[in-house]
Design a protein around this motif. Structure first.
Motif, PDB file in Angstrom:
ATOM      1  N   VAL A  15      38.093 -40.045  22.804  1.00 11.64           N
ATOM      2  CA  VAL A  15      39.011 -40.430  22.878  1.00 11.64           C
ATOM      3  C   VAL A  15      39.239 -40.188  21.494  1.00 11.64           C
ATOM      4  N   ARG A  16      38.326 -40.418  20.631  1.00 13.59           N
ATOM      5  CA  ARG A  16      38.367 -40.243  19.269  1.00 13.59           C
ATOM      6  C   ARG A  16      38.540 -38.932  18.581  1.00 13.59           C
ATOM      7  N   ALA A  17      36.991 -38.387  19.147  1.00 14.80           N
ATOM      8  CA  ALA A  17      37.170 -36.628  18.053  1.00 14.80           C
ATOM      9  C   ALA A  17      38.071 -35.794  19.760  1.00 14.80           C
ATOM     10  N   HIS A  18      38.741 -36.111  19.990  1.00 18.88           N
ATOM     11  CA  HIS A  18      39.411 -34.841  21.246  1.00 18.88           C
ATOM     12  C   HIS A  18      40.150 -36.115  21.892  1.00 18.88           C
ATOM     13  N   VAL A  84      43.896 -44.854  18.582  1.00 18.10           N
ATOM     14  CA  VAL A  84      44.415 -43.109  18.274  1.00 18.10           C
ATOM     15  C   VAL A  84      45.813 -43.841  17.987  1.00 18.10           C
ATOM     16  N   LYS A  85      46.173 -45.031  18.626  1.00 16.74           N
ATOM     17  CA  LYS A  85      47.819 -45.314  18.205  1.00 16.74           C
ATOM     18  C   LYS A  85      48.735 -44.613  18.775  1.00 16.74           C
ATOM     19  N   ASP A  86      48.151 -43.869  20.029  1.00 18.19           N
ATOM     20  CA  ASP A  86      49.407 -42.990  21.098  1.00 18.19           C
ATOM     21  C   ASP A  86      50.118 -44.359  22.069  1.00 18.19           C
ATOM     22  N   GLU A  87      51.597 -44.071  21.718  1.00 24.12           N
ATOM     23  CA  GLU A  87      51.939 -44.579  22.572  1.00 24.12           C
ATOM     24  C   GLU A  87      52.174 -44.376  23.831  1.00 24.12           C
ATOM     25  N   ILE A  93      48.790 -48.977  29.172  1.00 28.60           N
ATOM     26  CA  ILE A  93      47.903 -50.922  28.934  1.00 28.60           C
ATOM     27  C   ILE A  93      48.772 -51.409  29.553  1.00 28.60           C
ATOM     28  N   ILE A  94      50.764 -51.861  28.781  1.00 31.46           N
ATOM     29  CA  ILE A  94      50.891 -52.600  29.421  1.00 31.46           C
ATOM     30  C   ILE A  94      52.071 -52.329  30.706  1.00 31.46           C
TER      31      ILE A  94
END
Length: 196
Positions: A15-18, A84-87, A93-94
């Motif tokens: 998730v962090r790298a790709h 990642v702070k991706d909307e 999640i919501i």
């Protein structure tokens, strides 16, 4: 459980790298919800019929530890997704209410602050507050920090307040965001003069 926790750690790295490929894969497969299913009450160790009466407490403790490790890996995976702070992740999640098993687990933990699982949850909420991820701040406060209902037991905010103020800060960020939103919608300004 240990192999599953290692797989979740690898997924967290992916998730962090790709970022883009992992996002497409996770959102399409709904893997995040499946991973957080390990936090549910029924996902823990169940009594094994072969252990009934053999007195092997060390083996049973190792069995329970493996499930704690899996729960912690699930929390770390969610934390990787949040970092990642991706909307798109935030909306996912919501939409699927994926914080519900997280806060259910927090309510089950007895010692707030001295338990690794509750500390991981508090750190995750602290990250959401410090980064001011508005959609998640709004969701967590409105859905999961509401005052305790008669059948639900204590709210997470009540459980953590004697030890840490993470949830109070989260609620303050929620109120600040709402106040800033209402000022923007209300016209914010217009007088231009010095207040009396």
């Amino acid at each position: 459980p240990v192999r599953s926790s290692l797989a979740l750690e690898v997924l967290g790295f992916c998730v962090r790298a790709h970022v883009h490929r992992a996002k497409f894969f996770l959102l399409r497969s709904r893997l995040l919800g499946s991973a957080l299913g390990a936090l549910r009450r029924g996902a823990g160790p169940s009594p094994r019929p072969c252990d009934a009466g053999n007195g092997d407490d060390d083996d049973d403790a190792a069995f329970r530890t493996g499930f704690r490790c899996l729960k912690l890996a699930s929390l770390k995976f969610l934390r990787s997704v949040l970092s990642v702070k991706d909307e798109f992740y935030h909306r996912h999640i919501i939409q699927y209410n994926l914080f519900a098993p997280v806060f259910d687990l927090f309510r089950e933990t007895t010692a707030v602050g001295s338990n690794l699982l509750s500390s991981a949850i508090l750190e995750m909420c602290d990250f959401i507050c410090l980064e001011n991820i508005r959609s998640l701040v709004d969701h967590v406060v409105s859905k999961h920090l509401s005052k305790s209902a008669p059948g639900n037991g204590p709210s997470p905010e009540d459980m953590a307040s004697p030890h840490v103020d993470t949830f109070k800060q989260l609620r303050k960020a929620y109120e600040d965001n709402r106040r800033a939103g209402s000022e923007r919608r209300g016209g914010g300004g217009g007088g231009g003069g010095v207040p009396p």
